[in-house]
Write an enzyme that holds these catalytic residues in place. Structure first.
Site, mmCIF file in Angstrom:
data_model
loop_
_atom_site.group_PDB
_atom_site.id
_atom_site.type_symbol
_atom_site.label_atom_id
_atom_site.label_comp_id
_atom_site.label_asym_id
_atom_site.label_seq_id
_atom_site.Cartn_x
_atom_site.Cartn_y
_atom_site.Cartn_z
ATOM 1 C CB VAL A 117 11.453 -8.569 12.343
ATOM 2 C CG1 VAL A 117 11.952 -8.109 13.712
ATOM 3 C CG2 VAL A 117 11.119 -10.053 12.386
ATOM 4 C CD1 TRP A 131 4.429 -6.796 14.524
ATOM 5 C CD2 TRP A 131 6.270 -6.670 15.784
ATOM 6 N NE1 TRP A 131 4.076 -7.108 15.813
ATOM 7 C CE2 TRP A 131 5.191 -7.036 16.604
ATOM 8 C CE3 TRP A 131 7.527 -6.530 16.349
ATOM 9 C CZ2 TRP A 131 5.337 -7.273 17.970
ATOM 10 C CZ3 TRP A 131 7.680 -6.764 17.715
ATOM 11 C CH2 TRP A 131 6.591 -7.123 18.500
ATOM 12 C CG HIS A 132 10.620 -3.963 16.237
ATOM 13 N ND1 HIS A 132 10.978 -5.157 15.660
ATOM 14 C CD2 HIS A 132 10.797 -4.138 17.563
ATOM 15 C CE1 HIS A 132 11.364 -6.004 16.592
ATOM 16 N NE2 HIS A 132 11.265 -5.415 17.759
ATOM 17 C CG ASP A 133 8.185 2.986 14.474
ATOM 18 O OD1 ASP A 133 7.105 3.151 13.877
ATOM 19 O OD2 ASP A 133 8.749 3.877 15.131
#
Length: 616
Positions: free
Chosen positions: A496, A499-501
């Site tokens: 997660v 995936w965000h950065d």
């Protein structure tokens, strides 16, 4: 339910208006559940809360009358403190004034200093335009490409379903290609290339290799598309030995033809989830040949949500065109919510019974009210501007630091909620019902585990289906299984975060979230509900004390991940322990949180009394 305007307003805020998935068991078709509710006493007989017994209402008890008095003081105070430091009369106003823009509400300026928020707010008129144009163009498309059915054929027959699938998918692929070109220009070729490579992994590699290859490929894309700034054409040409100048000039020209959103890779992470969904749904389909709804003796026109997600489509439906239409489906392309490939194909074949005009209109009104709430906060609370000005935090009181941080989290919540709701509304208007992303307000959460279930809910469900369950879930009954469960949670939340950065700060956030899970899980084993059945009030008070600690930990973790990093969290806690005023405010905050959490408990009990158990 009362009639008239008041009844209509109440109906707008019903859970059923937000998403029928919240009031219908996932294993029960919506049409059947709706008929059961009309013909019986309600949802409780449908089995939404099996095994749980609701407590008697406490809303009209002396205990809650005391809580109402606390609310009357605490809530206005929470709004007043950030508003007071956002006024022009505040001596620190000139330091952050440059981050404010002209507003439209009561002569106030507006704080759109957050670049992501500024982009979202500026694109809202375009979203509304597409929301009107795309469904209207579908109607025109359907006129020129009508469903060809035999005379007397039912609209729910298999042939009619295939005709509807063909009609919808052909338009989605056509409009998706136009959207891709308009948004990304020549970068659309890069996206098309990535989609093709991912499709080859699913359909050409041996079955046992597909999951591993899918994850490695998509994780590689997640990391490198940020590192290489979206794979600029000029970068590739520079890697070619003795490349002619004309080729370099062409690559530079192509890099400049980037469309309306020139940084395509910033938003491509949501598409990566769809790529993984397609590949794994395809792989599982090859394992379960012969699992069609008809062979399972299910009505394919009236499937439950679980069956729509779990039942594979026919192998012929896993074509590149269908895959492209799904990956670039216009209403959900930029921000979601996330819909699995199986669910998308099922809803293209048969329109979901949950899509009703009255519910869609109410949902649209709710979207507008959320947009208005965001505008109100941005005009009267300048938390982002103050933070961006790098202030001397020692000049702010502990109450001001804490409540500015608290409202900064609410602004993050709003800037995500608005586009998610608008894109889902667009999808509903277009005839596809994706999951609702945000179930509860960020303030209406006391459990770390439950918070994850209600925040970005479609992503949570995606991680369950494609990461958590395949890894075996969690089990804390033995030391070995507990260690493995912690590793599973770490795998989920580190994905997660990535995936965000690709950011160390977000990795720290993922580790903190998992660390904060453990006390809550341990408390559940140390203080099981069944041992307190004879003392429900004492158990509720004990849970509330633990929940106060949970809320403080969640605020800290999210300040680290999304509200300014470790330094911001240190400034927050140093301020709270700075002298008597800080400790007094922290004590008062804990009392206010205790009262608020008691109200949260009762909200969930009210839902349980209606037969609804949202588990968050």
């Amino acid at each position: 339910m009362g009639g008239g305007i008041l009844g209509f307003i109440r109906s707008i805020y019903q859970l059923d208006t937000l998403d029928t998935r919240f009031t219908t068991p996932s294993s029960v078709p919506y049409k059947l559940a709706a008929e059961t509710k009309r013909d019986s006493v309600g949802a409780q007989e449908g089995g939404l809360s099996k095994g749980k017994r609701a407590e008697r209402s406490k809303w009209a008890t002396p205990e809650f009358y005391l809580y109402y008095l606390v609310f009357l003081v605490a809530v206005p105070y929470m709004f007043w403190v950030p508003f007071e430091v956002s006024r022009e009369s505040d001596p620190r106003y000139p330091k952050f004034q440059r981050y404010l823009s002209e507003g439209w509400m009561l002569g106030r300026k507006v704080d759109v200093s957050d670049s992501q928020l500024r982009t979202i707010r500026g694109k809202i008129p375009h979203i509304f335009g597409l929301l009107v144009v795309q469904p209207l163009l579908r109607r025109v498309w359907n006129l020129f490409k009508p469903m060809r059915l035999e005379p007397g054929a039912s609209e729910t027959s298999p042939r009619a379903a295939e005709a509807r699938l063909e009609q919808r998918i052909s338009y989605d692929a056509f409009f998706g290609a136009i959207l891709l070109t308009a948004l990304h220009g020549t970068s659309g070729l890069k996206i098309l290339g990535l989609l093709w490579l991912n499709y080859q992994i699913a359909t050409k590699l041996p079955r046992k290799v597909v999951p591993w290859a899918t994850w490695l490929f998509n994780l590689y894309i997640l990391v490198t598309m940020k590192v290489y700034d979206g794979y600029r054409f000029k970068t590739f040409v520079d890697w070619i030995p003795f490349a002619p100048d004309s080729l370099a000039d062409l690559a530079s020209w192509m890099d400049n033809q980037q469309g309306l959103l020139n940084r395509w890779h910033i938003l491509f992470n949501i598409t990566i989830l769809r790529l993984i969904s397609f590949n794994l749904d395809y792989a599982w389909m090859t394992d379960r040949q012969g699992g069609s709804p008809i062979e399972k003796q299910l009505d394919p026109a009236n499937l439950s949500e679980r069956d729509r997600v779990d039942t594979p489509a026919p192998k012929s439906n896993y074509s590149f065109r269908n895959y492209f239409a799904y990956a670039i489906y216009a209403p959900l392309y930029l921000a979601g919510p996330i819909l699995t490939f199986n669910d998308y194909i099922s809803q293209c074949r048969y329109k979901s019974a949950s899509i009703e005009l009255s519910r869609t209109v109410k949902y649209g009104i709710r979207c507008l009210l959320v947009l208005l709430a965001m505008e109100f906060v941005l005009h009267f609370n300048y938390a982002n501007a103050i933070s961006n000005a790098r202030p001397d935090w020692s000049s702010y009181t502990p109450a001001q630091i804490a409540l500015l941080s608290f409202f900064k989290l609410h602004i993050i919540w709003l800037k995500l909620l608005v586009p998610w709701r608008l894109f889902r509304f667009w999808s509903l208007v277009d005839g596809i019902d994706p999951p609702e992303n945000m179930l509860r307000c960020v303030s209406d959460n006391y459990s770390t585990l439950s918070f994850w279930r209600s925040w970005h809910r479609s992503f949570y469900r995606w991680t369950l289906r494609y990461i958590y369950i395949p890894l075996g879930g969690s089990n804390f009954r033995t030391l070995a299984s507990s260690v493995y469960s912690v590793v599973t949670y770490l795998a989920v939340f580190m994905f997660v975060a990535i995936w965000h950065d690709v950011d160390f700060q977000l990795l720290v956030w993922s580790w903190l979230i998992v660390a904060f899970f453990l006390p809550e899980i341990a408390a559940g084993y140390l203080f099981p509900r069944k041992k307190w059945e004879g003392r429900p009030t004492a158990y509720r008070m004990l849970c509330c004390v633990g929940a106060v600690g949970n809320v403080l930990m969640m605020i800290s973790a999210n300040v680290v991940g999304f509200g300014g990093g470790v330094d911001a969290m240190k400034a927050l806690w140093e301020g709270l322990f700075r002298g008597l005023s800080g400790i007094s405010f922290l004590t008062g905050s804990c009392i206010a949180l205790f009262v608020g959490i008691q109200v949260m408990f009762e909200i969930r009990q009210s839902e349980l009394r209606k037969g609804i158990d949202l588990k968050c």
